[in-house]
Motif scaffolding. Structure first.
Motif, PDB file in Angstrom:
ATOM      1  N   UNK A   1      49.094 -47.531 -33.200  1.00 32.17           N
ATOM      2  CA  UNK A   1      50.542 -47.525 -32.982  1.00 32.17           C
ATOM      3  C   UNK A   1      51.014 -48.610 -32.023  1.00 32.17           C
ATOM      4  N   UNK A   2      50.089 -49.389 -31.460  1.00 31.57           N
ATOM      5  CA  UNK A   2      50.461 -50.343 -30.419  1.00 31.57           C
ATOM      6  C   UNK A   2      51.517 -51.337 -30.878  1.00 31.57           C
ATOM      7  N   UNK A   3      51.327 -51.918 -32.050  1.00 31.77           N
ATOM      8  CA  UNK A   3      52.224 -52.982 -32.501  1.00 31.77           C
ATOM      9  C   UNK A   3      53.650 -52.485 -32.660  1.00 31.77           C
ATOM     10  N   UNK A   4      53.831 -51.391 -33.391  1.00 29.11           N
ATOM     11  CA  UNK A   4      55.185 -50.891 -33.620  1.00 29.11           C
ATOM     12  C   UNK A   4      55.777 -50.310 -32.338  1.00 29.11           C
ATOM     13  N   UNK A   5      54.948 -49.702 -31.483  1.00 35.43           N
ATOM     14  CA  UNK A   5      55.445 -49.201 -30.197  1.00 35.43           C
ATOM     15  C   UNK A   5      55.984 -50.335 -29.339  1.00 35.43           C
ATOM     16  N   UNK A   6      55.263 -51.447 -29.286  1.00 33.10           N
ATOM     17  CA  UNK A   6      55.716 -52.587 -28.501  1.00 33.10           C
ATOM     18  C   UNK A   6      57.008 -53.174 -29.053  1.00 33.10           C
ATOM     19  N   UNK A   7      57.117 -53.239 -30.397  1.00 33.55           N
ATOM     20  CA  UNK A   7      58.357 -53.763 -30.999  1.00 33.55           C
ATOM     21  C   UNK A   7      59.533 -52.877 -30.655  1.00 33.55           C
ATOM     22  N   UNK A   8      59.351 -51.578 -30.796  1.00 29.86           N
ATOM     23  CA  UNK A   8      60.439 -50.641 -30.505  1.00 29.86           C
ATOM     24  C   UNK A   8      60.800 -50.681 -29.027  1.00 29.86           C
ATOM     25  N   UNK A   9      59.784 -50.746 -28.152  1.00 30.02           N
ATOM     26  CA  UNK A   9      60.040 -50.808 -26.719  1.00 30.02           C
ATOM     27  C   UNK A   9      60.814 -52.066 -26.356  1.00 30.02           C
ATOM     28  N   UNK A  10      60.390 -53.215 -26.889  1.00 26.99           N
ATOM     29  CA  UNK A  10      61.076 -54.475 -26.595  1.00 26.99           C
ATOM     30  C   UNK A  10      62.516 -54.459 -27.094  1.00 26.99           C
ATOM     31  N   UNK A  11      62.739 -53.887 -28.268  1.00 28.04           N
ATOM     32  CA  UNK A  11      64.094 -53.817 -28.814  1.00 28.04           C
ATOM     33  C   UNK A  11      65.008 -52.986 -27.919  1.00 28.04           C
ATOM     34  N   UNK A  12      64.498 -51.885 -27.380  1.00 30.68           N
ATOM     35  CA  UNK A  12      65.326 -51.028 -26.535  1.00 30.68           C
ATOM     36  C   UNK A  12      65.511 -51.601 -25.138  1.00 30.68           C
ATOM     37  N   UNK A  13      64.576 -52.440 -24.684  1.00 32.70           N
ATOM     38  CA  UNK A  13      64.782 -53.139 -23.418  1.00 32.70           C
ATOM     39  C   UNK A  13      65.876 -54.190 -23.559  1.00 32.70           C
ATOM     40  N   UNK A  14      65.920 -54.860 -24.716  1.00 33.19           N
ATOM     41  CA  UNK A  14      66.936 -55.883 -24.958  1.00 33.19           C
ATOM     42  C   UNK A  14      68.290 -55.281 -25.290  1.00 33.19           C
ATOM     43  N   UNK A  15      68.290 -54.193 -26.032  1.00 32.62           N
ATOM     44  CA  UNK A  15      69.545 -53.561 -26.455  1.00 32.62           C
ATOM     45  C   UNK A  15      69.474 -52.067 -26.168  1.00 32.62           C
ATOM     46  N   UNK A  16      69.734 -51.655 -24.935  1.00 30.12           N
ATOM     47  CA  UNK A  16      69.570 -50.246 -24.551  1.00 30.12           C
ATOM     48  C   UNK A  16      70.450 -49.279 -25.337  1.00 30.12           C
ATOM     49  N   UNK A  17      71.594 -49.759 -25.863  1.00 33.74           N
ATOM     50  CA  UNK A  17      72.481 -48.846 -26.576  1.00 33.74           C
ATOM     51  C   UNK A  17      71.849 -48.307 -27.854  1.00 33.74           C
ATOM     52  N   UNK A  18      70.694 -48.862 -28.266  1.00 32.19           N
ATOM     53  CA  UNK A  18      69.986 -48.300 -29.420  1.00 32.19           C
ATOM     54  C   UNK A  18      69.620 -46.840 -29.185  1.00 32.19           C
ATOM     55  N   UNK A  19      69.483 -46.441 -27.926  1.00 36.91           N
ATOM     56  CA  UNK A  19      69.148 -45.051 -27.619  1.00 36.91           C
ATOM     57  C   UNK A  19      70.286 -44.096 -27.993  1.00 36.91           C
ATOM     58  N   UNK A  20      71.487 -44.618 -28.241  1.00 30.97           N
ATOM     59  CA  UNK A  20      72.601 -43.749 -28.626  1.00 30.97           C
ATOM     60  C   UNK A  20      72.725 -43.621 -30.140  1.00 30.97           C
ATOM     61  N   UNK A  21      71.919 -44.347 -30.878  1.00 34.29           N
ATOM     62  CA  UNK A  21      71.990 -44.295 -32.339  1.00 34.29           C
ATOM     63  C   UNK A  21      71.073 -43.191 -32.846  1.00 34.29           C
ATOM     64  N   UNK A  22      71.629 -42.265 -33.575  1.00 32.56           N
ATOM     65  CA  UNK A  22      70.894 -41.072 -34.025  1.00 32.56           C
ATOM     66  C   UNK A  22      70.691 -41.082 -35.533  1.00 32.56           C
ATOM     67  N   UNK A  23      69.682 -40.333 -35.948  1.00 29.38           N
ATOM     68  CA  UNK A  23      69.408 -40.126 -37.374  1.00 29.38           C
ATOM     69  C   UNK A  23      69.438 -38.633 -37.664  1.00 29.38           C
ATOM     70  N   UNK A  24      69.919 -38.294 -38.853  1.00 30.43           N
ATOM     71  CA  UNK A  24      70.074 -36.882 -39.211  1.00 30.43           C
ATOM     72  C   UNK A  24      68.760 -36.267 -39.678  1.00 30.43           C
ATOM     73  N   UNK A  25      68.019 -36.987 -40.513  1.00 30.47           N
ATOM     74  CA  UNK A  25      66.788 -36.445 -41.077  1.00 30.47           C
ATOM     75  C   UNK A  25      65.680 -36.432 -40.026  1.00 30.47           C
ATOM     76  N   UNK A  26      64.906 -35.346 -40.002  1.00 32.56           N
ATOM     77  CA  UNK A  26      63.837 -35.202 -39.014  1.00 32.56           C
ATOM     78  C   UNK A  26      62.813 -36.324 -39.124  1.00 32.56           C
ATOM     79  N   UNK A  27      62.517 -36.767 -40.338  1.00 30.58           N
ATOM     80  CA  UNK A  27      61.486 -37.784 -40.509  1.00 30.58           C
ATOM     81  C   UNK A  27      61.889 -39.131 -39.922  1.00 30.58           C
ATOM     82  N   UNK A  28      63.186 -39.361 -39.703  1.00 29.01           N
ATOM     83  CA  UNK A  28      63.664 -40.632 -39.150  1.00 29.01           C
ATOM     84  C   UNK A  28      64.015 -40.539 -37.671  1.00 29.01           C
TER      85      UNK A  28
END
Length: 346
Positions: free
Chosen positions: A199-226
């Motif tokens: 999971x390292x590669x995708x974890x690092x990508x997601x972490x970097x994206x949220x460090x650059x654009x913190x408002x991504x934490x406010x974006x929600x998904x309805x389906x449990x799998x997402x």
């Protein structure tokens, strides 16, 4: 009144400057501008209130279009108003191209609109050199606004794709903290390494994206799998259990994976604000023991988890923000019974 009108360029200039600074901070620097943050927090709070009152998590799924639209409307409206005040502050700054009469306030508003959009219709003109130059500057600022609006939107699509990739991988590997551990241990060719190195590669990508654009934490998904706000807390809890309870050497990469989860939880808390909830209940190790994992005593795990209480509180806050209960985060693997849920409330 005429004297007051001539001073309107001051608030107009401040509005234009505030929008330009907010755009640069949001789209170039790591973070989000104050104007963008204020709009996002207000809109997100309204969506969250509707979702809680109605009991429908689907309302949160509208967060992406609502928040992005709110930012674009706010930036455009404030810049439009700012330039309108600047041009309106001087009588005769704009005149009708055919009539030569000074433009009304509505005509000035119309002129600024098509100038910012770079249409350049020419129905209203600026007869004096200074206001012609300001017209050019207004058109450039409109192009600047359009460019940064695209810069604001495009990364969100890529970041959401990475979030879904991580959430879907964890959903299929679990779902739930204890299910992640049991399924990795009993039903994966790489064993527990599937929760760390894989999971390292995708974890690092997601972490970097949220460090650059913190408002991504406010974006929600309805389906449990997402839903990253469901599966990331589950992963964090699973990694903490392994680090604190597993006998012998931990899987390679476990601490690095946990560092990414902790970084994501920190940017979440900085973005959401507010008080953290109490730490979640102690995990039940019985399903893991039944699966054959060599584990330390419950007391040793509890002592370890106390050292990471702040992380567990942030993970619980993340799941609660998506209206998920901690029982859904910490559920046991299918076929392991309800022991994991018996001690895990919201």
């Amino acid at each position: 009144m005429p004297a007051m009108r001539q001073l309107l360029w001051v608030p107009g200039f401040l509005l234009v400057l505030a929008v330009l600074v907010d755009l640069m901070v949001t789209c170039i620097q790591a973070g989000e501008g104050r104007l963008n943050r204020a709009v996002h927090r207000a809109l997100y709070a309204a969506l969250h209130l509707v979702a809680r009152r109605s009991g429908r998590r689907a309302a949160l799924a509208w967060s992406t279009p609502v928040l992005i639209s709110g930012s674009l409307v706010m930036w455009t409206a404030l810049m439009w108003l700012g330039w309108t005040l600047i041009f309106w502050s001087q009588p005769g700054a704009l005149v009708g191209a055919d009539s030569g009469q000074p433009a009304t306030f509505l005509a000035t508003f119309y002129f600024v609109g098509y100038t910012l959009s770079t249409l350049g219709l020419g129905e209203i003109i600026a007869p004096r050199p200074l206001w012609r130059i300001l017209t050019d500057i207004a058109a450039i600022s409109g192009f600047f606004l359009l460019t940064f609006a695209i810069t604001f939107i495009v990364p969100v699509a890529q970041a959401r794709a990475d979030r879904r990739e991580l959430a879907l991988a964890l959903h299929r590997a679990g779902p739930g903290a204890q299910a992640l551990i049991v399924n990795a241990y009993t039903d994966h060719d790489r064993g527990l390494h599937s929760l760390t190195v894989d999971l390292h590669t995708v974890l690092n990508r997601v972490d970097a994206a949220h460090l650059n654009t913190p408002y991504l934490h406010r974006l929600r998904d309805h389906q449990a799998q997402d839903a990253l706000d469901l599966h990331l807390p589950a992963l964090g809890e699973a990694l903490l259990i392994l680090l604190g309870a597993l006998k012998g050497e931990c899987p390679h990469g476990l601490r690095r994976a946990l560092a990414s989860v902790e970084s994501l939880s920190c940017t979440f808390h900085e973005t959401q604000g507010g008080r953290l909830p109490p730490p979640p209940p102690w995990p039940d190790l019985e399903p893991l023991r039944k699966a054959g994992l060599p584990l330390r005593s419950d007391a040793e795990l509890h002592a370890f988890l106390r050292e990471h209480e702040d992380l567990r509180r942030r993970l619980r806050a993340m799941s609660a923000a998506g209206l998920w209960t901690w029982a859904e985060v910490a559920r046991p693997a299918p076929g392991q019974g309800g022991a994991g849920n018996s001690k895990s409330g919201d």
